[in-house]
Design an enzyme around this catalytic site. Structure first.
Site, PDB file in Angstrom:
ATOM      1  N   GLU A 300       0.791  -1.185  -0.149  1.00 22.84           N
ATOM      2  CA  GLU A 300       0.384   0.148  -0.186  1.00 22.84           C
ATOM      3  C   GLU A 300       1.014   1.270  -0.145  1.00 22.84           C
ATOM      4  O   GLU A 300       1.624   0.943   0.910  1.00 22.84           O
ATOM      5  CB  GLU A 300      -1.039   0.192   1.042  1.00 22.84           C
ATOM      6  CG  GLU A 300      -1.383   1.685   1.672  1.00 22.84           C
ATOM      7  CD  GLU A 300      -2.545   1.649   0.742  1.00 22.84           C
ATOM      8  OE1 GLU A 300      -2.950   2.617  -0.479  1.00 22.84           O
ATOM      9  OE2 GLU A 300      -3.173   0.946   0.401  1.00 22.84           O
ATOM     10  N   SER A 339      -5.762   2.044  -5.106  1.00 22.41           N
ATOM     11  CA  SER A 339      -5.448   0.540  -4.873  1.00 22.41           C
ATOM     12  C   SER A 339      -6.152  -0.482  -5.980  1.00 22.41           C
ATOM     13  O   SER A 339      -5.998  -0.701  -6.421  1.00 22.41           O
ATOM     14  CB  SER A 339      -5.535   0.485  -3.647  1.00 22.41           C
ATOM     15  OG  SER A 339      -4.742   1.264  -2.573  1.00 22.41           O
ATOM     16  N   HIS A 457      -1.429   2.839   5.393  1.00 18.99           N
ATOM     17  CA  HIS A 457      -2.086   3.447   4.584  1.00 18.99           C
ATOM     18  C   HIS A 457      -2.731   4.811   6.010  1.00 18.99           C
ATOM     19  O   HIS A 457      -2.832   4.174   7.431  1.00 18.99           O
ATOM     20  CB  HIS A 457      -3.775   2.913   5.151  1.00 18.99           C
ATOM     21  CG  HIS A 457      -4.504   3.743   3.732  1.00 18.99           C
ATOM     22  ND1 HIS A 457      -5.211   4.957   4.266  1.00 18.99           N
ATOM     23  CD2 HIS A 457      -5.283   3.157   2.617  1.00 18.99           C
ATOM     24  CE1 HIS A 457      -5.990   5.098   3.369  1.00 18.99           C
ATOM     25  NE2 HIS A 457      -6.071   4.105   2.223  1.00 18.99           N
ATOM     26  N   HIS A 512       0.160   2.481  -5.189  1.00 19.23           N
ATOM     27  CA  HIS A 512       1.110   3.379  -5.726  1.00 19.23           C
ATOM     28  C   HIS A 512       1.952   3.909  -4.898  1.00 19.23           C
ATOM     29  O   HIS A 512       2.530   3.676  -4.072  1.00 19.23           O
ATOM     30  CB  HIS A 512      -0.225   4.225  -5.893  1.00 19.23           C
ATOM     31  CG  HIS A 512      -1.497   3.992  -4.971  1.00 19.23           C
ATOM     32  ND1 HIS A 512      -1.273   5.184  -3.670  1.00 19.23           N
ATOM     33  CD2 HIS A 512      -2.505   3.143  -4.428  1.00 19.23           C
ATOM     34  CE1 HIS A 512      -2.156   5.420  -3.211  1.00 19.23           C
ATOM     35  NE2 HIS A 512      -3.038   3.614  -3.837  1.00 19.23           N
TER      36      HIS A 512
END
Length: 657
Positions: A300, A339, A457, A512
């Site tokens: 992530e 995502s 995140h 990403h």
């Protein structure tokens, strides 16, 4: 004479008083908000264009927005402009005033927090995230408490103040037939004026957000329009899911396919299916008695900005060490900023589009190509392992419909040591994955597994005392990345000591970067991500060529010893005697970048720009020396995925297995 005209005008407009006040109040709020946002982003705004010009363009966009809010109610006015309906008409206007202006104000007060996160005004993400209130509220509470408080105060204040204003405007004087008649007479003129404001141009097509994209900075362009307008247009596009052709222009499919198939790695391929025109055979570059297991570790938000070898701050010591043991990609680029876009590119090798990711679209929930579908047909057990809720972003539905035989989520992780807003920690996730791999290896079952992490995140929650903090405040992105790297390193240590290590190929790649931003139409440097292919059979190799996420699974599947039919136009980088494609494609909102070693083409709804990317200055430099061939390549690759999706053509038919 003027007094007489003024009295007549006042009489004619008396029954539209609340609508007119609301229209004007909306323009004032939006203009003040825009000015404050321009002051906040002063350097970027003044570098992009003249503030006065942008404010005028913004006012024009606000007239469009307020017209959209006003016109539906205005159209029904004649039904109420009579002695029986006037009271109801006033009440409807009052309700409209309270709801419309509160909505406008709420969207504007929400904007700074969204800009800090995504470097754009609220857009389709604002709507998509409403489906997941628990995760989103946890993120906002951890990182944006002041804005939550301010937003609440603004909403309550608006409701109170507007209710008072509505009562003041909603008077009930004796019915005046002359006023009613005057109101009916002036009604067509008001409708025409509001409609003209909504259209905002005499050109063939009415104004839309692209019309107001007057700079080369995507953030500044988004600030020109209002947040309400941005979200409403996103909802419209989500409902209609416009194809790339409606954004960049139409090209015959035969011409698109001809251009794509001339790419260096595809030019020698044979494409036998008319219905599935990109399907071709990809022979494995390695041969084993038994094909290798494949594990994809999707990290992530792990951008190159955190990796020292790629020019980042250096909070990934384990990844830095591991890069010396496998295939390390120096110039790997994500296709998007979400995502689901990363999942789409890695698992399906699907090109990006201006529409939502195919993970969330209706036509791709079944009979859509994924590596899991390919490998399940080859006898692999296929599984998705995630520390959070698998329904998030529609992942569970997409995976189960397209080849994944097992889905494990937060509820399947036994006795997790740490659970945050987004689910179990990466350490717990990897422990679960490790146990699964050992069990499958013990019974001799070849497996393909997608392991998707979540600790990095926002609000960046992870176990205490797991790492030596990079920054003093614990819940920062650098610390979260360092923990994610730590958990990855611990997992690889266990894997190396396991029986499945020699039989498995690992792909470690980011979905990403975090917080993609920049004063460019496409901030290419923020699409740069790390990627590593690792395993007992993999020899160290450094790849300096430009590579896209769509190239990774074709390469890994080939390295695993699996020959297959595939619709993917991603390149098998392990194939011998085939030149590297040396290209990457990136979708940023409605802007599409096609990058090669020599040049960059950026397609936008209002046209295209040619030039190159200066990585030292992190900026796009226009140039007239770019060859038309590159533009044609960019346009063909931008248009192809929408056609494949809409025509259900991205799949391998059973008769080719």
């Amino acid at each position: 004479m003027w007094n007489v005209l003024l009295k007549k005008a006042t009489r004619s407009l008396a029954h539209y008083q609340t609508l007119i006040v609301g229209f004007a109040l909306g323009l004032i709020i939006l203009s003040v908000s825009r000015l404050l946002l321009f002051i906040w982003q002063f350097d970027r705004v003044t570098e992009a264009a003249n503030i006065g010009y942008l404010m005028v363009m913004g006012l024009r966009a606000d007239v469009v927005q307020m017209g959209y809010l006003t016109l539906p109610l205005l159209l029904f006015a004649p039904l109420f402009l009579n002695r029986w309906g006037l009271g109801l008409w006033q009440k409807l206007q009052s309700i409209w005033l309270i709801i419309a202006i509160t909505y406008i104000a709420f969207m504007e007060i929400s904007t700074p927090a969204f800009v800090m996160q995504y470097d754009l005004r609220p857009n389709r993400l604002f709507i998509e995230y409403l489906e997941y209130p628990k995760e989103v509220f946890s993120m906002l509470w951890a990182g944006f408490k002041p804005w939550l408080f301010v937003s609440g105060v603004v909403v309550i204040g608006c409701l109170y103040g507007l209710t008072k204003l509505a009562k003041r405007l909603n008077t009930s004087p004796p019915i005046d037939n002359k006023k009613v008649v005057s109101s009916l007479v002036v009604w067509p003129l008001l409708v025409i004026l509001v409609f003209a404001g909504v259209r905002s141009t005499l050109a063939h097509r009415p104004a839309n957000p692209a019309f107001f994209a007057v700079t080369s900075d995507a953030l500044v362009n988004s600030l020109v329009i209002s947040s309400a307008y941005s979200v409403e247009y996103a909802i419209y596009n989500m409902r209609h899911e416009a194809s790339a052709a409606s954004v960049y222009g139409k090209v015959p499919i035969d011409q698109i396919l001809n251009t794509v198939k001339k790419q260096p790695h595809l030019v020698e391929k044979t494409f036998p299916s008319e219905k599935y025109p990109t399907v071709h055979f990809n022979p494995a570059s390695r041969n084993y008695n038994k094909p290798k297991n494949i594990v994809v570790i999707l990290e992530e938000s792990l951008g190159a900005t955190f990796v020292k070898d790629l020019g980042g701050v250096g909070v990934t010591p384990n990844l830095e060490q591991l890069r010396q043991e496998g295939w390390w990609f120096k110039q790997l680029y994500a296709t998007g900023t979400r995502s689901v876009r990363g999942i789409e590119a890695v698992i399906s090798s699907f090109l990006p589009t201006p529409a939502r990711s195919t993970v969330k679209l209706s036509l791709s929930q079944q009979n859509f190509y994924t590596a899991a579908d390919l490998l399940s047909r080859k006898g692999y057990f296929t599984e998705f392992i995630y520390g959070g809720e698998t329904h998030f972003d529609n992942m569970g539905s997409f995976f189960t419909g397209n080849g994944f035989q097992s889905i494990l989520g937060q509820g399947d992780i036994v006795n997790p040591q740490f659970v945050g807003s987004w689910g179990a920690s990466d350490g717990d996730l990897f422990n679960t994955a490790h146990q699964r791999f050992k069990e499958l290896e013990k019974i001799g079952q070849p497996f393909f597994s997608l392991v998707f992490t979540s600790s990095n995140h926002e609000p960046f929650e992870f176990p205490d005392n797991a790492i030596e903090l990079y920054s003093k405040s614990k819940n920062t992105v650098e610390n979260a990345v360092k923990y994610a790297d730590f958990a990855l390193g611990e997992f690889i240590k266990k894997a190396k000591r396991s029986e499945y290590w020699e039989d498995t190929i690992f792909l470690i790649v980011a979905d990403h970067d975090t917080r993609v931003y920049g004063n460019e139409l496409v901030p290419i440097n923020k699409f740069h991500i790390p990627g590593l292919i690792l395993g007992g059979s993999i020899k160290p190799r450094k790849i300096d060529s430009i590579v896209s996420q769509i190239d990774l699974l074709p390469t890994v599947i080939s390295l695993a010893g699996v020959s297959s039919w595939t619709p993917s136009i991603g390149q098998d980088l392990s194939a011998e005697n085939v030149p590297f494609a040396n290209r990457a494609m990136m979708q940023f909102g409605n802007n599409y970048a096609w990058m090669t070693n020599d040049a960059v083409i950026i397609l936008t709804p209002s046209g295209s720009m040619a030039g190159y990317y200066d990585f030292h200055k992190n900026s796009f430099v226009r140039s007239s020396k770019v060859h038309d061939t590159l533009y044609n390549d960019a346009l063909a690759h931008a248009l192809l995925p929408s056609w494949l999706y809409q025509n259900l053509a991205y799949f391998v038919p059973e008769d080719l297995n």
